[in-house]
Design a protein around this motif. Structure first.
Motif, PDB file in Angstrom:
ATOM      1  N   GLY A  87       0.799  -1.220   0.000  1.00 58.65           N
ATOM      2  CA  GLY A  87       0.000   0.000   0.000  1.00 58.65           C
ATOM      3  C   GLY A  87       0.831   1.268   0.000  1.00 58.65           C
ATOM      4  N   GLY A  89       2.857   2.380  -2.330  1.00 57.41           N
ATOM      5  CA  GLY A  89       2.815   3.049  -3.626  1.00 57.41           C
ATOM      6  C   GLY A  89       1.597   3.940  -3.769  1.00 57.41           C
ATOM      7  N   ALA A  90       0.443   3.423  -3.376  1.00 58.56           N
ATOM      8  CA  ALA A  90      -0.788   4.224  -3.465  1.00 58.56           C
ATOM      9  C   ALA A  90      -0.712   5.426  -2.533  1.00 58.56           C
ATOM     10  N   ARG A 119      -0.300  -3.296 -13.493  1.00 60.06           N
ATOM     11  CA  ARG A 119      -0.434  -2.974 -12.065  1.00 60.06           C
ATOM     12  C   ARG A 119      -0.327  -1.460 -11.841  1.00 60.06           C
ATOM     13  N   ALA A 120       0.667  -0.831 -12.451  1.00 59.85           N
ATOM     14  CA  ALA A 120       0.836   0.621 -12.312  1.00 59.85           C
ATOM     15  C   ALA A 120      -0.331   1.370 -12.952  1.00 59.85           C
ATOM     16  N   ARG A 122      -3.386   0.445 -13.266  1.00 58.00           N
ATOM     17  CA  ARG A 122      -4.540   0.347 -12.358  1.00 58.00           C
ATOM     18  C   ARG A 122      -4.373   1.277 -11.165  1.00 58.00           C
ATOM     19  N   ALA A 123      -3.163   1.346 -10.615  1.00 56.44           N
ATOM     20  CA  ALA A 123      -2.911   2.226  -9.462  1.00 56.44           C
ATOM     21  C   ALA A 123      -3.117   3.687  -9.842  1.00 56.44           C
ATOM     22  N   TYR A 124      -2.613   4.078 -11.002  1.00 58.99           N
ATOM     23  CA  TYR A 124      -2.786   5.466 -11.452  1.00 58.99           C
ATOM     24  C   TYR A 124      -4.262   5.772 -11.679  1.00 58.99           C
ATOM     25  N   SER A 126      -6.818   4.354 -10.257  1.00 64.14           N
ATOM     26  CA  SER A 126      -7.477   4.414  -8.943  1.00 64.14           C
ATOM     27  C   SER A 126      -7.243   5.747  -8.255  1.00 64.14           C
ATOM     28  N   ALA A 127      -6.112   6.375  -8.537  1.00 67.36           N
ATOM     29  CA  ALA A 127      -5.792   7.672  -7.931  1.00 67.36           C
ATOM     30  C   ALA A 127      -6.423   8.840  -8.687  1.00 67.36           C
TER      31      ALA A 127
END
Length: 169
Positions: A87, A89-90, A119-120, A122-124, A126-127
């Motif tokens: 978590g 990274g987020a 993965r990245a 999706r994280a971006y 989500s942000a």
């Protein structure tokens, strides 16, 4: 911020930055600069380096280019954590977004990410980052031209997302 504190990085943080960007799992995903290139970037006035720490221990870093640019657009050049899946990274990404939009007049925060780095991406997303398209052959990495997916978040998006979560960082 998930127990993390974000601060501007200094030259004495470069050993951590260089060690982290060289983690084998990141070899095909993250650039690796020499110490000289990092020091030049830190001194050029265009780049801002941030370190995330839990207590005294660094857990990740971010490099931004065109910090507080007159064009009001900043590139998230690199963001890396020491251990994926915790978590960090987020939390680091949210803190970097808050720093950019909270400390500058930037309107657009953007980045390029390799298409296979799901993965990245999706994280971006989500942000609050939005995929805008593919920049064909935009990165020369390990001796080959690679495509990048361009993503961005605009100040109004960040304000809306921040307000929707009640986040008062």
């Amino acid at each position: 911020m998930n127990g993390l504190a974000l601060a501007r990085a200094h030259a004495d943080d470069l050993a951590y930055v260089m060690q982290t960007e060289r983690i084998p799992a990141y070899a095909q995903l993250v650039g690796q600069w020499t110490e000289e290139r990092h020091l030049a970037a830190m001194a050029d006035g265009r780049h801002a380096y941030f370190i995330a720490r839990r207590g005294d221990a660094p857990v990740g870093f971010a490099i931004l280019r065109d910090w507080a640019s007159p064009e009001h657009a900043t590139l998230l050049k690199r963001i890396v954590v020491g251990e994926a899946g915790r978590g960090d990274g987020a939390a680091l990404l949210r803190a970097v977004m808050d720093a950019v939009f909270g400390q500058t007049a930037v309107h657009r925060l953007w980045l390029g990410v390799y298409p296979e780095n799901v993965r990245a991406r999706r994280a971006y997303a989500s942000a609050g980052f939005v995929e805008e398209g593919v920049m064909r052959g935009s990165a020369f990495f390990h001796g080959a031209y690679r495509d990048e997916v361009m993503m961005s978040v605009l100040r109004p998006d960040w304000s809306r997302l921040r307000g929707a979560t009640g986040d008062q960082r």
